[in-house]
Scaffold this motif. Structure first.
Motif, PDB file in Angstrom:
ATOM      1  N   LEU A 186      -8.256  11.575 106.057  1.00 13.45           N
ATOM      2  CA  LEU A 186      -7.612  12.885 106.127  1.00 13.45           C
ATOM      3  C   LEU A 186      -7.110  13.260 104.733  1.00 13.45           C
ATOM      4  CD1 LEU A 186      -6.353  15.270 107.759  1.00 13.45           C
ATOM      5  CD2 LEU A 186      -4.302  13.823 107.998  1.00 13.45           C
ATOM      6  N   VAL A 188      -4.644  15.573 102.548  1.00  5.75           N
ATOM      7  CA  VAL A 188      -3.417  16.389 102.634  1.00  5.75           C
ATOM      8  C   VAL A 188      -3.057  16.817 101.222  1.00  5.75           C
ATOM      9  CG1 VAL A 188      -0.993  16.475 103.309  1.00  5.75           C
ATOM     10  CG2 VAL A 188      -2.628  15.137 104.666  1.00  5.75           C
ATOM     11  N   THR A 192      -0.261  20.007 103.135  1.00 14.95           N
ATOM     12  CA  THR A 192      -1.066  20.727 104.114  1.00 14.95           C
ATOM     13  C   THR A 192      -2.419  20.039 104.281  1.00 14.95           C
ATOM     14  OG1 THR A 192      -0.019  22.800 103.494  1.00 14.95           O
ATOM     15  CG2 THR A 192      -2.090  22.954 104.710  1.00 14.95           C
ATOM     16  N   PRO A 193      -2.800  19.652 105.514  1.00 14.45           N
ATOM     17  CA  PRO A 193      -4.128  19.067 105.731  1.00 14.45           C
ATOM     18  C   PRO A 193      -5.227  20.063 105.377  1.00 14.45           C
ATOM     19  CG  PRO A 193      -2.686  18.639 107.601  1.00 14.45           C
ATOM     20  CD  PRO A 193      -1.982  19.630 106.749  1.00 14.45           C
ATOM     21  N   SER A 195      -9.770  20.423 104.694  1.00 14.72           N
ATOM     22  CA  SER A 195     -11.050  19.818 105.047  1.00 14.72           C
ATOM     23  C   SER A 195     -11.786  19.290 103.839  1.00 14.72           C
ATOM     24  CB  SER A 195     -11.918  20.843 105.787  1.00 14.72           C
ATOM     25  OG  SER A 195     -12.138  21.980 104.956  1.00 14.72           O
ATOM     26  N   TYR A 219       0.401  10.481 110.830  1.00 15.09           N
ATOM     27  CA  TYR A 219      -0.597  11.533 111.002  1.00 15.09           C
ATOM     28  C   TYR A 219      -1.411  11.342 112.281  1.00 15.09           C
ATOM     29  CZ  TYR A 219       0.569  12.834 106.246  1.00 15.09           C
ATOM     30  OH  TYR A 219       1.230  13.245 105.123  1.00 15.09           O
ATOM     31  N   ARG A 222      -5.574  11.643 113.416  1.00 17.65           N
ATOM     32  CA  ARG A 222      -6.214  12.219 112.226  1.00 17.65           C
ATOM     33  C   ARG A 222      -6.149  11.276 111.047  1.00 17.65           C
ATOM     34  NH1 ARG A 222      -3.316  17.726 111.208  1.00 17.65           N
ATOM     35  NH2 ARG A 222      -1.544  16.336 111.518  1.00 17.65           N
ATOM     36  N   GLY A 223      -5.171  10.361 111.045  1.00 20.85           N
ATOM     37  CA  GLY A 223      -5.042   9.427 109.946  1.00 20.85           C
ATOM     38  C   GLY A 223      -5.652   8.077 110.212  1.00 20.85           C
ATOM     39  N   VAL A 227      -5.336   8.200 104.829  1.00 19.73           N
ATOM     40  CA  VAL A 227      -4.879   9.510 104.374  1.00 19.73           C
ATOM     41  C   VAL A 227      -4.853   9.510 102.847  1.00 19.73           C
ATOM     42  CG1 VAL A 227      -3.033  11.229 104.419  1.00 19.73           C
ATOM     43  CG2 VAL A 227      -3.458   9.797 106.438  1.00 19.73           C
TER      44      VAL A 227
END
Length: 597
Positions: A186, A188, A192-193, A195, A219, A222-223, A227
């Motif tokens: 992921l 960040v 802010t995450p 893509s 996270y 998603r993590g 990350v």
């Protein structure tokens, strides 16, 4: 039919469920703005104040130049004010990330932070902890001035982070496997995450942190593949752990006592040593120690490595108010303030003018003047005496005087020597000093035309201590001298001093109400009840000593006297200054009462 209903209900539920998060996300994006402030060389601008729609907030940039401010959905602009770099403003236009780059750099940044790996703070998503307290592998790298040598952020990551595999634009954290379709971590960026990080220039990177295991648990799913946290700014931050030599680069500032406090103005003073780096210097000022007003010093900015006297002028001070101020000096290394010093503006010396004396008599006089206190209570008196050395002092009846407007003041001086010339002047004193009016003179005697004893003086006898005054206005414009006939006995004297007896003769012989003599005899005014109708010679003195000099408020017509003869009653024309005889019952003649003193 039931199937159709269930289908409709299901669709509505899905619409609401998807709309609520979308609204919340949109509201969140519109309510918080973050960003960094840097100078032209991409060094952080610290302690800069954030403003929204030209209104100051309580938000300032931190040691990395970072800020985070909440705004209303309809906010238009966000700006930043730095006393060292100036002012910038940007239109929001739906953005949630707004960075500021000032076009100047006030100092060079050649100092390198002292790096202590065990003390390094690592961002693990829900806060920062020191590396020595971590039990989970975490890697961190910093952007440097050599970032310009990288073609992309992927080049920057290649081979610099242990356990990280970079293959073109694809990044994997070794040692992690995932049940999910993607093995990429992921990303960040600035909290802010995102893509992709492909568009981030290497020179904008402050630091990159790699989290895995429990450090990435915040996270959630998603993590699971780890990350990668990226903070942008474009240069290494200046940390509190910089070398002692860097601490000495902060300016020194000392508040000094205010001076020249007068006429609602003053000077704020201080001493600043810029310690070889240009320092912005100003004074915080206000009616409390919270201040609220920032005034640049006249010598701003200060340079060099020696103490410099600095100051600024202030205006609009109000008497009786306590003010606070302190000096503020800042450069890119930090901001310092002097101690708070209060002072009170007391006001100015009063303004005083001597005016002409009035109500002069052989034994007394009224001394007059005007005083403007200029904001402070003032004691007011009059000096008087036979010469300009005076020798006697009497306080004004209105003393002490206060208030913002000019005030008329006076004092009655008794026990004067009759017929003597006196000098006098006004004196006004407050906490700021004493002022004197100009010298004037008066004579202790009655003056024709002076208003005293209920009326205007029109006759003074040979002793100078007695005389006659007339009422300030007419008692009638059409009262007759008498009604019908025969004429009353007596009332034939013409001389000055006989009007009182004539009036008594008329009232005794004419019992009718409303005649001129009775109107005067019954008059009570200003505490006096001994009025009478003047004899013809007394009446003529009223014409010559008052009316011809514009005093007495007479009309250009006939006035009754208390003198009669066998043909009628005598009158005086105040238009022509002549005496004549008129029918006693004529009702077009005016009446004016007099009295003796």
């Amino acid at each position: 039919m039931k199937a159709v209903n269930f289908l409709i209900i299901g669709l509505l539920f899905l619409a609401v469920a998807t709309a609520i998060p979308s609204y919340g996300l949109e509201r969140s994006k519109r309510s918080i703005i973050t960003g960094y402030a840097v100078d032209v060389n991409h060094y952080p601008v610290t302690n800069a104040l954030i403003i929204v729609d030209n209104i100051k907030t309580s938000i300032i940039t931190n040691e990395k130049g970072f800020y985070r401010v909440k705004v209303k959905p309809n906010s238009v602009s966000v700006g930043i004010i730095s006393i060292t770099h100036g002012f910038l403003e940007e239109i929001i236009n739906g953005r949630t990330r707004i960075n500021f780059t000032f076009p100047i750099s006030v100092v060079g940044h050649d100092l390198i932070p002292e790096y202590k790996p065990e003390e390094e703070e690592i961002n693990i998503g829900y806060g920062k902890v020191k590396r020595k307290n971590l039990t989970t592998p975490v890697s961190k790298i910093y952007g440097t001035r050599q970032t310009a040598s990288y073609n992309s952020i992927f080049d920057m990551l290649q081979g610099t982070v242990p356990g990280l595999t970079v293959n073109g634009g694809r990044i994997l954290i070794r040692g992690l496997s995932s049940r999910y379709l993607s093995n990429e971590p992921l990303f960040v960026v600035d909290g802010t995450p995102v893509s992709s990080i492909a568009e981030i220039p290497p020179q904008n990177v402050e630091s990159i942190e790699v989290l895995k295991g429990s450090a990435a648990a915040i996270y959630g799913a998603r993590g699971a593949n780890g990350v990668i946290l990226i903070d942008q700014i474009g240069a290494p931050p200046l940390r509190d752990s910089i070398t002692p030599g860097a601490i000495r680069k902060v300016p020194t500032a000392e508040t000094r006592a205010a001076t020249n406090i007068k006429k609602s103005t003053g000077t704020l003073n201080g001493i600043v040593n810029a310690n070889s780096f240009p320092a912005s210097v100003a004074f915080e000022f206000g009616t409390t120690s919270i201040y609220g007003i920032l005034i640049p010093a006249a010598q701003n900015p200060v340079t060099g490595n020696v103490p410099v006297n600095v100051s600024t002028e202030i205006t609009g001070l109000k008497p009786g108010i306590t003010y606070h101020y302190r000096i503020v000096a800042a450069n890119s290394f930090g901001r310092v303030t002097g101690i708070d010093i209060p002072f009170k503006y007391h006001g100015e010396v009063p303004h005083a003018e001597t005016h002409a004396a009035t109500k002069c008599s052989p034994g007394s006089a009224q001394l007059n003047g005007i005083v403007n206190t200029r904001g402070m209570p003032a004691v007011v008196a009059f000096e008087f005496g036979l010469t300009a050395d005076y020798g006697s002092l009497i306080e004004a009846s209105q003393s002490p005087v206060s208030g913002p407007a000019a005030s008329i003041v006076s004092a009655i001086v008794p026990h004067l020597n009759a017929g003597t010339n006196y000098h006098y002047r006004i004196v006004a004193t407050n906490d700021e000093g004493t002022v004197y009016g100009e010298d004037k003179t008066f004579k202790s005697e009655y003056s024709l035309g002076e208003y005293m004893y209920g009326g205007y003086i029109f006759y003074i006898d040979e002793t100078g201590e007695h005389g006659l005054v007339c009422a300030p206005s007419d008692q009638s414009m059409n009262a007759p001298w008498a009604w019908g006939s025969p004429a009353p006995a007596g009332a034939t004297d013409r001389a000055v001093g006989t009007g009182y007896k004539n009036t008594a003769d008329i009232v005794l012989g004419c019992p009718e109400e409303g005649i001129a003599a009775r109107l005067c005899r019954d008059l009570e005014m200003d505490g006096y009840s001994d009025w009478f109708l003047p004899s013809v010679n007394e009446l003529f003195l009223m014409y010559t000593n008052l009316h011809l000099k514009g005093s007495g408020n007479f009309k250009d017509g006939f006035y009754w006297s208390s003198t009669q003869d066998k043909y009628g009653a005598w009158v005086v024309s105040f238009l022509y200054g002549s005496k004549s005889n008129q029918n006693r019952n004529k009702n077009e003649i005016r009446t004016r009462a007099v009295r003796a003193f």
